[in-house]
Write an enzyme that holds these catalytic residues in place. Structure first.
Site, PDB file in Angstrom:
ATOM      1  N   HIS A  49       0.778  -1.547   0.239  1.00  0.00           N
ATOM      2  CA  HIS A  49      -0.277  -0.227  -0.142  1.00  0.00           C
ATOM      3  C   HIS A  49       0.593   1.207  -0.434  1.00  0.00           C
ATOM      4  CE1 HIS A  49      -3.048  -2.489   2.595  1.00  0.00           C
ATOM      5  NE2 HIS A  49      -3.930  -2.421   1.263  1.00  0.00           N
ATOM      6  N   ARG A  61      -8.100 -11.296   5.983  1.00  0.00           N
ATOM      7  CA  ARG A  61      -6.556 -12.239   6.068  1.00  0.00           C
ATOM      8  C   ARG A  61      -6.757 -11.903   7.887  1.00  0.00           C
ATOM      9  NH1 ARG A  61      -3.931  -8.177   2.311  1.00  0.00           N
ATOM     10  NH2 ARG A  61      -4.441  -9.005   0.356  1.00  0.00           N
ATOM     11  N   GLU A 103      -5.402   6.358  -5.215  1.00  0.00           N
ATOM     12  CA  GLU A 103      -4.000   5.543  -5.824  1.00  0.00           C
ATOM     13  C   GLU A 103      -3.620   5.471  -6.966  1.00  0.00           C
ATOM     14  OE1 GLU A 103      -3.324   1.184  -3.183  1.00  0.00           O
ATOM     15  OE2 GLU A 103      -5.278   1.953  -3.151  1.00  0.00           O
TER      16      GLU A 103
END
Ligand code: ADP
Length: 401
Positions: free
Chosen positions: A180, A241, A384
């Site tokens: 990230h 996760r 992003e």
């Protein structure tokens, strides 16, 4: 600069065409199920409504050709000709220890990305395919690789080394890499702009809480520690996760349930986290909806925010002084309950949350701390794709060193 931002997965191609001067998205789209029969292509070009069609595309090159056709077509086009694309920026997941920043794509860079496929076998190969497709279809364009890991290459060795026998670092490059990076860098930059202070003067903790989540300690604009590790599995509790746990639990479960490494990996990456704990969903919206009177949903919220606070606390100690804690990504930008629980009883550490303002804030750059809070708590929407476009421009202009 007009930059085509490309993000390729194993059967997908995501793109945005961005004018960096005013951060304008001129077009965006997603091709899915490439090579899997009926290929789905959805896009929003200019002011036109979102369009969904099916196309033929056996591979990324064919998908890219179709995208370029649409970008220049009479009906859906936003470009007069492909000459208007000034550069291409690619998201590449793993730069290993080879890349401290984004890089202009050369044969040498391609080779290094290929070497790092070993560290990200699911992600780097399709990223590489995307680059090769662009080289084939648009050979005259400058292309830049923007790595998820590069921002964290400034970490000191005490942050990135695991206490395994040293030979595994030498043999297999097992260490913390972090991910990230573009998001952490982008929100840190935006926070500095918002606070009216140079990034170099600030100590920040950035909490990227999405489906995948990571927390980073940033000193003077440089990452000094981050919660994701050798893979994106380490760190805080995520959508599916597990985040960090006692490594011995894996061995124990594998033995008890006779699981192969692949099965164990699926369990940890796809069936754990918010989904595994709650038994409801990997999506916090559904956990919040079920929370009242649902013990597992309540437990999930508590475990999730506890895991985030652990990292915030650790990074406060590492940084010594923290000017701002930043929340970003799907959960960080939208979920006021998670933010409130994360920032509970932090007044003595200099962080006083304005609960009302926090409740009202969704997806906008906002200071959610009380005026008398010693340090700031900020919500900063991430972007992003824009960061990839900006880094692409900076590399081409020689500003990224
Ligand atoms: P990714 O990591 O896939 O880029 P995002 O940053 O878009 O994901 O985050 C997606 C997650 O954000 C969803 O799974 C959900 O848990 C959470 N989310 C999105 N919107 C909201 C909302 N309004 N309230 C709470 N959680 C939200």
């Amino acid at each position: 600069m007009k930059v085509l931002v490309v993000n390729c997965g194993s059967s997908s191609l995501k793109y945005q065409f961005i004018e960096t001067r005013d951060s304008l998205v001129l077009a965006k789209g997603l091709v899915e199920r490439i090579g899997l029969g009926e290929v789905e292509y959805s896009f929003t070009h200019g002011n036109l409504p979102k369009t969904k069609i099916t196309i033929q595309a056996k591979n990324h090159t064919e998908a890219l050709k179709e995208v370029l056709n649409k970008l220049t077509s009479k009906e859906y086009g936003v470009l007069e000709s492909l000459d208007e694309i000034e550069a291409i920026g690619h998201r590449v997941v793993h730069g290993g220890e080879s890349f401290y920043h984004s890089a202009l794509i050369t044969d040498e860079v391609l080779k290094a990305i290929e070497v790092n496929c070993e560290l990200a076998p699911l992600h780097n190969p399709p990223n590489l395919q995307g680059i090769l497709a662009c080289e084939e279809v648009l050979p005259s364009k400058k292309q830049v690789a923007v790595f998820d890991t590069a921002f964290h290459q400034t970490m000191p060795e005490e942050s990135y080394m695991y206490a395994l026998p040293y030979e595994y670092y030498q043999k297999y490059k097992i260490r913390r890499y972090g991910f990230h990076g573009t998001s952490h860098r982008y929100v840190a930059m935006k926070a500095a702009e918002f606070l009216g202070k140079p990034l170099e003067s600030l100590n920040l903790i950035t909490c990227h809480l999405g489906n995948g989540s990571s927390i980073t300690a940033i000193r003077g604009g440089k990452s000094i520690d981050t919660s994701m590790g050798f893979t994106p599995l380490e760190g805080v509790v995520m959508g599916t996760r597990s985040g960090s746990l006692d490594p011995a639990t894996l061995l124990y479960i594998m033995e008890k349930e006779s699981l192969t490494p692949k099965q164990m990996s699926d369990l940890l990456n796809k069936k754990s986290g918010i989904l595994g704990l709650s038994g409801i969903s990997n999506d916090m919206r559904e956990i919040n909806a079920a929370e009242q009177g649902n013990a597992r949903a309540q437990l999930t919220l508590k475990v999730l925010t506890h895991s985030i606070r652990r990292y915030i606390g650790a990074y406060m100690v590492e940084l010594g002084r923290v000017d701002a804690i930043i929340f970003t990504a799907g959960i960080g930008e939208n979920d006021y309950v998670v933010r409130e629980l994360c920032m509970e009883n932090m007044e003595n550490w200099g962080f006083a949350l304005d609960k009302e303002k926090n409740k009202q804030t969704r997806g906008t750059l906002t200071d959610i701390s009380l005026p008398n809070s010693l340090s700031r708590i900020l919500v900063v929407p991430t972007n992003e794709e824009l960061m990839i476009a900006l880094e692409t421009q900076w590399v081409i202009e020689g500003k990224e060193k």
